[in-house]
Design a protein around this motif. Structure first.
Motif, PDB file in Angstrom:
ATOM      1  N   GLU A   1       0.828  -1.215   0.000  1.00 12.68           N
ATOM      2  CA  GLU A   1       0.000   0.000   0.000  1.00 12.68           C
ATOM      3  C   GLU A   1       0.860   1.262   0.000  1.00 12.68           C
ATOM      4  OE1 GLU A   1      -3.193   0.005  -0.226  1.00 12.68           O
ATOM      5  OE2 GLU A   1      -3.750  -2.072   0.268  1.00 12.68           O
ATOM      6  N   GLU A   2       2.039   1.135   0.550  1.00 12.13           N
ATOM      7  CA  GLU A   2       2.903   2.322   0.663  1.00 12.13           C
ATOM      8  C   GLU A   2       3.580   2.683  -0.646  1.00 12.13           C
ATOM      9  OE1 GLU A   2       5.697   1.968   4.000  1.00 12.13           O
ATOM     10  OE2 GLU A   2       4.410   0.316   4.686  1.00 12.13           O
ATOM     11  N   LEU A   3       3.487   1.777  -1.618  1.00 13.13           N
ATOM     12  CA  LEU A   3       4.183   2.036  -2.881  1.00 13.13           C
ATOM     13  C   LEU A   3       3.480   3.119  -3.671  1.00 13.13           C
ATOM     14  CD1 LEU A   3       4.835  -1.654  -3.953  1.00 13.13           C
ATOM     15  CD2 LEU A   3       6.477  -0.041  -2.971  1.00 13.13           C
ATOM     16  N   SER A   4       4.275   4.018  -4.183  1.00 10.85           N
ATOM     17  CA  SER A   4       3.670   5.041  -5.038  1.00 10.85           C
ATOM     18  C   SER A   4       4.360   5.002  -6.395  1.00 10.85           C
ATOM     19  CB  SER A   4       3.826   6.420  -4.403  1.00 10.85           C
ATOM     20  OG  SER A   4       5.199   6.661  -4.184  1.00 10.85           O
ATOM     21  N   GLY A   5       3.705   5.574  -7.358  1.00 11.42           N
ATOM     22  CA  GLY A   5       4.322   5.622  -8.673  1.00 11.42           C
ATOM     23  C   GLY A   5       4.031   4.405  -9.523  1.00 11.42           C
ATOM     24  N   LEU A   6       3.047   3.593  -9.102  1.00 10.10           N
ATOM     25  CA  LEU A   6       2.653   2.446  -9.921  1.00 10.10           C
ATOM     26  C   LEU A   6       1.353   2.763 -10.656  1.00 10.10           C
ATOM     27  CD1 LEU A   6       3.386  -0.467  -7.443  1.00 10.10           C
ATOM     28  CD2 LEU A   6       4.729   0.236  -9.439  1.00 10.10           C
TER      29      LEU A   6
ATOM     30  N   VAL B   1      13.283  -0.970  -3.436  1.00 17.88           N
ATOM     31  CA  VAL B   1      12.450   0.233  -3.494  1.00 17.88           C
ATOM     32  C   VAL B   1      13.203   1.405  -2.862  1.00 17.88           C
ATOM     33  CG1 VAL B   1      10.322   1.304  -2.666  1.00 17.88           C
ATOM     34  CG2 VAL B   1      10.287  -1.057  -3.525  1.00 17.88           C
ATOM     35  N   ASP B   2      13.809   1.152  -1.719  1.00 16.82           N
ATOM     36  CA  ASP B   2      14.585   2.199  -1.053  1.00 16.82           C
ATOM     37  C   ASP B   2      15.727   2.697  -1.940  1.00 16.82           C
ATOM     38  OD1 ASP B   2      13.037   2.177   1.171  1.00 16.82           O
ATOM     39  OD2 ASP B   2      14.287   0.718   2.253  1.00 16.82           O
TER      40      ASP B   2
ATOM     41  N   LEU C   1      11.792   2.371  -8.061  1.00 16.50           N
ATOM     42  CA  LEU C   1      10.566   2.943  -8.612  1.00 16.50           C
ATOM     43  C   LEU C   1      10.760   4.355  -9.139  1.00 16.50           C
ATOM     44  CD1 LEU C   1       9.539   0.498  -6.940  1.00 16.50           C
ATOM     45  CD2 LEU C   1       7.413   1.763  -6.654  1.00 16.50           C
ATOM     46  N   GLU C   2      11.971   4.867  -8.958  1.00 13.86           N
ATOM     47  CA  GLU C   2      12.226   6.234  -9.451  1.00 13.86           C
ATOM     48  C   GLU C   2      13.159   6.216 -10.648  1.00 13.86           C
ATOM     49  OE1 GLU C   2      12.901   6.751  -5.465  1.00 13.86           O
ATOM     50  OE2 GLU C   2      10.780   6.305  -5.696  1.00 13.86           O
ATOM     51  N   GLY C   3      13.353   5.057 -11.209  1.00 16.17           N
ATOM     52  CA  GLY C   3      14.176   4.997 -12.410  1.00 16.17           C
ATOM     53  C   GLY C   3      15.663   4.864 -12.150  1.00 16.17           C
ATOM     54  N   ASP C   4      16.033   4.548 -10.917  1.00 14.99           N
ATOM     55  CA  ASP C   4      17.467   4.408 -10.628  1.00 14.99           C
ATOM     56  C   ASP C   4      17.980   3.022 -10.990  1.00 14.99           C
ATOM     57  OD1 ASP C   4      17.326   6.944  -9.682  1.00 14.99           O
ATOM     58  OD2 ASP C   4      17.224   6.379  -7.554  1.00 14.99           O
ATOM     59  N   ASN C   5      19.243   2.979 -11.385  1.00 11.95           N
ATOM     60  CA  ASN C   5      19.860   1.701 -11.708  1.00 11.95           C
ATOM     61  C   ASN C   5      20.032   0.857 -10.459  1.00 11.95           C
ATOM     62  OD1 ASN C   5      20.007   2.635 -14.269  1.00 11.95           O
ATOM     63  ND2 ASN C   5      22.233   2.995 -14.248  1.00 11.95           N
ATOM     64  N   LEU C   6      19.915  -0.452 -10.680  1.00  7.48           N
ATOM     65  CA  LEU C   6      19.956  -1.339  -9.532  1.00  7.48           C
ATOM     66  C   LEU C   6      20.510  -2.705  -9.930  1.00  7.48           C
ATOM     67  CD1 LEU C   6      18.869  -1.929  -6.571  1.00  7.48           C
ATOM     68  CD2 LEU C   6      16.867  -2.873  -7.722  1.00  7.48           C
ATOM     69  N   VAL C   7      21.381  -3.230  -9.088  1.00  5.25           N
ATOM     70  CA  VAL C   7      21.760  -4.635  -9.229  1.00  5.25           C
ATOM     71  C   VAL C   7      21.228  -5.351  -8.002  1.00  5.25           C
ATOM     72  CG1 VAL C   7      23.665  -6.291  -9.192  1.00  5.25           C
ATOM     73  CG2 VAL C   7      23.811  -4.249 -10.641  1.00  5.25           C
ATOM     74  N   ALA C   8      20.416  -6.375  -8.241  1.00 10.51           N
ATOM     75  CA  ALA C   8      19.882  -7.155  -7.135  1.00 10.51           C
ATOM     76  C   ALA C   8      20.471  -8.550  -7.194  1.00 10.51           C
ATOM     77  CB  ALA C   8      18.358  -7.211  -7.196  1.00 10.51           C
ATOM     78  N   ALA C   9      21.379  -8.823  -6.283  1.00 10.30           N
ATOM     79  CA  ALA C   9      21.976 -10.153  -6.215  1.00 10.30           C
ATOM     80  C   ALA C   9      21.337 -10.885  -5.053  1.00 10.30           C
ATOM     81  CB  ALA C   9      23.483 -10.050  -6.026  1.00 10.30           C
ATOM     82  N   VAL C  10      20.329 -11.668  -5.379  1.00 12.53           N
ATOM     83  CA  VAL C  10      19.568 -12.368  -4.348  1.00 12.53           C
ATOM     84  C   VAL C  10      19.319 -13.802  -4.803  1.00 12.53           C
ATOM     85  CG1 VAL C  10      18.447 -10.278  -3.498  1.00 12.53           C
ATOM     86  CG2 VAL C  10      17.393 -11.547  -5.347  1.00 12.53           C
ATOM     87  N   PRO C  11      19.073 -14.701  -3.857  1.00 12.63           N
ATOM     88  CA  PRO C  11      18.850 -16.103  -4.235  1.00 12.63           C
ATOM     89  C   PRO C  11      17.620 -16.271  -5.122  1.00 12.63           C
ATOM     90  CG  PRO C  11      19.189 -15.882  -1.871  1.00 12.63           C
ATOM     91  CD  PRO C  11      19.033 -14.508  -2.412  1.00 12.63           C
TER      92      PRO C  11
ATOM     93  N   LEU D   1       8.089  -4.168 -10.296  1.00  9.42           N
ATOM     94  CA  LEU D   1       7.889  -2.835  -9.729  1.00  9.42           C
ATOM     95  C   LEU D   1       8.621  -1.779 -10.562  1.00  9.42           C
ATOM     96  CD1 LEU D   1       8.189  -3.599  -5.895  1.00  9.42           C
ATOM     97  CD2 LEU D   1       6.104  -3.150  -7.212  1.00  9.42           C
ATOM     98  N   SER D   2       9.849  -2.087 -10.948  1.00 11.25           N
ATOM     99  CA  SER D   2      10.606  -1.123 -11.749  1.00 11.25           C
ATOM    100  C   SER D   2       9.924  -0.882 -13.091  1.00 11.25           C
ATOM    101  CB  SER D   2      12.021  -1.634 -12.015  1.00 11.25           C
ATOM    102  OG  SER D   2      12.600  -2.082 -10.831  1.00 11.25           O
TER     103      SER D   2
END
Length: 785
Positions: free
Chosen positions: A4-9, A33-34, A38-48, A59-60
């Motif tokens: 619910e807290e997400l904005s920009g979707l 998100v932090d 959701l604001e168009g920033d580059n991100l690398v997510a290294a997760v299992p 979301l992105s």
DNA sequence: CGCGAATTCTTTTAGACAGCATGTC
DNA sequence: CTAAAAGAATTCGCG
């Protein structure tokens, strides 16, 4: 963080997620998100695996779409493309549209440009870039799934270069890279100017352990009795153990044969725990599997399935694979034994994952070599089904105490290897340098090197100048094969430097190149557009130019088979003799220069290309799938793969033939059409009718119907006699353009085959019935060859 | 000497993207 | 520098 807290979707997105049962974001998702996903920033997510990576991507992409943009989702496998498409299609509910494009999926640039989200394989994206698809410049967000595959020597460079090109094309582009947990996620993030979310967090606990003796020892110090009874194998005990609790298992082994053998044994274990209902459902599934293809593999698989188990490897056809995967997800199948295909493919979680073999045959290592930590972690990551299992278990098998210790050290306590760019390898650069020049990303040697600076390779490189050296080698190769031209500067230098012999050749070359302009020739453009390895193109061109008679199908099949774009069949022991003989018999048909018999490896390659070409010829001579898989000791999936690749390469060869004004364009086209449909020359017309494949075409032909025109005029009784059902016959006649396709009241005449149900009244006196029988006999002997 | 059993020797070994224009039994 | 399983070939053992 709550959804619910997400904005920009887009409006409706949040309630959609809530309907899916998503309330609270997982910690890695919240971190993404932090980090500004959701604001168009580059991100690398290294997760299992299975810890909500797709949600981060979603979301992105959705927020990018909300801002009026367009998103691209890059996957490594076609099967994953379909999986993601199915997932994203749900967004249509709130007006976000999704399209897919892969090599064999629909791909119409205009159609894609209307979609908000496009899913594509990395090669397809590369191809789109090369061909200048204009909607690419509308992209505002790119997601690259399984980005650690950049480490793959074969296909990694494509992904790496493609990402660099997309970024160059659109500097504002948001890049979201999803990776398994690897040793150097930070380095990848630096390369992409992205922030990093790097965590081991999983929604379901993963317990890792090693089974040795009668005990399963976990990483947290716990142990569990899992006794091995009698002569059963460790993995059987482990499967039985978890099955008694109602859990499914996945066993990873190191060869297809082992996968099949283990599946047989484990199906025996599983079948003790089946309910009557399950047996019935499994019998149904087995029947479906048998219908997919009439081969030994298919039968073996069906047999396992009846016992609640299955094997899974690349020799299976894609239909087989998805049947097995779906049934396992539905918990109908209790156990799958698989080669590493399954670890990288679509989502198939199990309560317990057993990594049985941790060493694999590797010819380059001269024997067995241990699997990568990353690979083993990927397999282990399949453990635990969200919402169904309290936790997942991943188990390695040890035969001794020492081995157990080693496995703990090597895999359970170990961090995955770092991702290393493989771009500086010659085969990779050959393709990408040409593409980069042809699509105008670089016009000079300096421009080219500057572009290379944008790749991960450059950011990792320790060996100063290596890329430059290989690039020069490749440029030379491309120039000498007439794929590129260099102009400017060259002439003056070479004329007024007669003393060149005294300066070092390298120095001279360097001076030359500083001022040189790079331009792709027409041929080079064609090669790049066709997505061929330049070396393949050179081989094909050379072969076609060398032919002074009309090339035969076998000649062309062998030609494309010896190209680096074709994965050749393996020459078994003793087969060098068999195919050596075939070679001397049909030497005249082969195109280009054969290596001499004394050039060991090269001659072997030539022969295995001949074997592959022969397989294609047999296919085009209408041998049955079952006969071929048996004769060549391959699975149905391999056969279709070869045929598919040959089809593609011959299509490319046709374009090349046209480009070089070869007189053999038609021969190439015909050879291509013959592999495509798997038919002899005389059936090509018939097979063009929708609903008519290789078998029906042969049946019609044997009854005297040789063209679509014949189909329009033939006696309906004869048509019905050749085909199985009235409905099929009607459809086919309609597709052939017959005005009165109705089969009502028509009695089959002549040529009725002793097939299954339909050995009905043998046509009394159809004029061509004796001719039929001849044909029948011909076919029978052909098949038994 | 003949046959089946036991033993040794030999063989084999993961995966899968792309053009173009439409549809198998 | 490293394995393991299945299949083929060969030897063995017994009557």
């Amino acid at each position: 963080m709550n959804v619910e807290e997400l904005s920009g979707l887009p409006p409706g997105a949040v309630s959609h997620f809530r309907e899916e049962g998503i309330e609270e974001l997982y910690p890695p998702q919240a971190a993404a998100v932090d980090a500004g996903a959701l604001e168009g920033d580059n991100l690398v997510a290294a997760v299992p695996t299975a810890s909500g990576k797709t949600m981060i991507a979603a979301l992105s992409m959705l927020s990018a779409v909300k801002r009026g943009g367009k998103a691209l989702y890059i996957v490594p496998l076609r099967a994953l493309a379909s999986e993601k498409k199915a997932e994203f299609e749900a967004y249509e509910e709130f007006g976000v549209t999704t399209g897919v494009t892969t090599g064999n999926y629909e791909s119409n640039s205009e159609w894609l440009s209307t979609k908000d989200i496009v899913v594509a394989t990395s090669e397809k994206v590369d191809s789109l870039v090369r061909n200048g698809a204009d909607w690419l410049s509308d992209l505002t967000c790119v997601v690259s799934d399984e980005v650690h595959l950049i480490d793959d020597g074969n296909r990694g460079p494509t992904l790496e270069v493609t990402l660099a090109k997309l970024r160059k094309l659109n500097p504002q582009l948001q890049v979201v890279a999803l990776s398994a947990t690897v040793g150097n996620a930070g380095e990848i993030a630096d390369w992409l100017d992205a922030s990093l979310v790097d965590t081991d967090w999983r929604p379901i606990d993963l317990r890792m352990g090693v089974h040795y003796g009668n005990a399963l020892n976990f990483d947290d110090g716990d142990t569990r009795e899992v006794p091995v009874q009698g002569s059963e194998k460790q993995e059987a005990a482990l499967v039985r153990d978890i099955l008694e609790e109602g859990g499914s298992s996945l066993v990873f082994v190191n060869s297809r044969r082992n996968a099949e053998a283990a599946a047989r044994r484990l199906a025996g274990v599983a079948s003790n725990e089946l309910t009557g209902d399950e047996r019935a459902e499994l019998a149904e599934l087995a029947e479906e599997i048998r219908e997919v293809s009439d081969t030994e593999t298919s039968d073996d698989l069906a047999e396992c399935v009846e016992g609640g188990g299955a094997f899974h490897h690349a020799g299976l056809s894609s239909e087989h694979r998805s049947l097995v995967e779906d049934a396992f997800r539905d918990r109908l199948l209790k156990v799958i034994s698989a080669t590493p295909t399954l670890a990288a493919g679509v989502n198939t979680p199990a309560r317990r994952v057993i990594v049985r073999d941790w060493r694999r045959f590797d010819p380059s290592a001269g024997g067995m070599s241990p699997l990568n930590v990353l690979e083993v972690h990927q397999m282990m990551g399949r453990a635990g089904r969200p919402g169904l299992d309290p936790y997942g278990e991943a188990v390695l098998l040890a035969k001794g105490h020492d081995e157990m210790e080693e496995l703990f050290d090597r895999y359970i306590w170990a961090e995955a290897e770092p991702v290393r760019s493989k771009l500086a390898a010659e085969p990779a650069l050959r393709t990408h340098v040409l593409a980069t020049i042809a699509s105008g990303f670089a016009r000079t040697r300096e421009g080219l090197l500057e572009f290379m600076e944008e790749t991960l390779y450059a950011s990792q490189s320790t060996e100063e100048g290596r890329l430059e050296v290989v690039t020069d080698t490749v440029l030379e190769y491309l120039e000498s094969n007439d794929f590129i031209e260099r102009s400017g500067g060259q002439n003056e230098e070479s004329t007024d430097d007669p003393a060149g012999a005294f300066t070092s050749a390298a120095e001279l070359a360097e001076r030359e190149q500083e001022t040189v302009d790079l331009r792709a020739t027409n041929l080079g453009h064609t090669v790049s557009r066709l997505y061929l390895d330049p070396m393949s193109a050179a081989e094909i061109i050379h072969g076609l130019e060398d032919a002074d008679e009309r090339p035969t199908a076998l000649g062309l099949y062998q030609l494309v088979s010896r190209t680096p774009d074709m994965y050749q069949l393996y020459l078994r022991s003793g087969e060098d003799g068999t195919y050596g003989e075939l070679y001397y018999e049909r030497e005249r048909e082969l195109l280009g220069d054969a290596p001499s018999e004394f050039e060991g490896d090269r001659f072997e390659d030539w022969l295995s290309a001949l074997k592959t070409g022969k397989l294609l010829e047999d296919w085009a001579e209408e041998d049955d799938e079952g006969v071929l898989t048996d004769r060549y000791k391959i699975g149905p999936g391999d056969l279709r793969g070869k045929v598919d690749t040959a089809e593609w390469l011959l299509g490319a060869a046709e374009s090349l033939a046209a480009e070089i004004d070869s007189e053999w364009t038609v021969a190439v086209r015909e050879a291509r059409a013959r592999v495509e449909h798997g038919v002899g020359e005389e059936l090509l017309e018939l097979v063009g009718v929708r609903g008519v494949g290789r078998k029906r075409a042969r049946q019609l032909y044997s009854v005297g119907i040789e063209t679509p025109a014949d189909l329009r005029e033939a006696d309906k009784g004869v048509v019905l006699g050749a085909l199985r059902g009235a409905k099929t016959a009607e459809n086919i006649l309609e597709n052939a353009g017959r005005e009165d396709p109705s089969m009502e009241g028509v009695e089959p005449r002549g040529g009725a085959r002793g097939d299954s149900s339909g050995s009905r009244s043998e046509g009394s006196n159809a004029g061509d019935s004796d001719q039929n029988q001849d044909q029948d006999q011909d076919q029978a002997s052909l098949g038994d060859f």
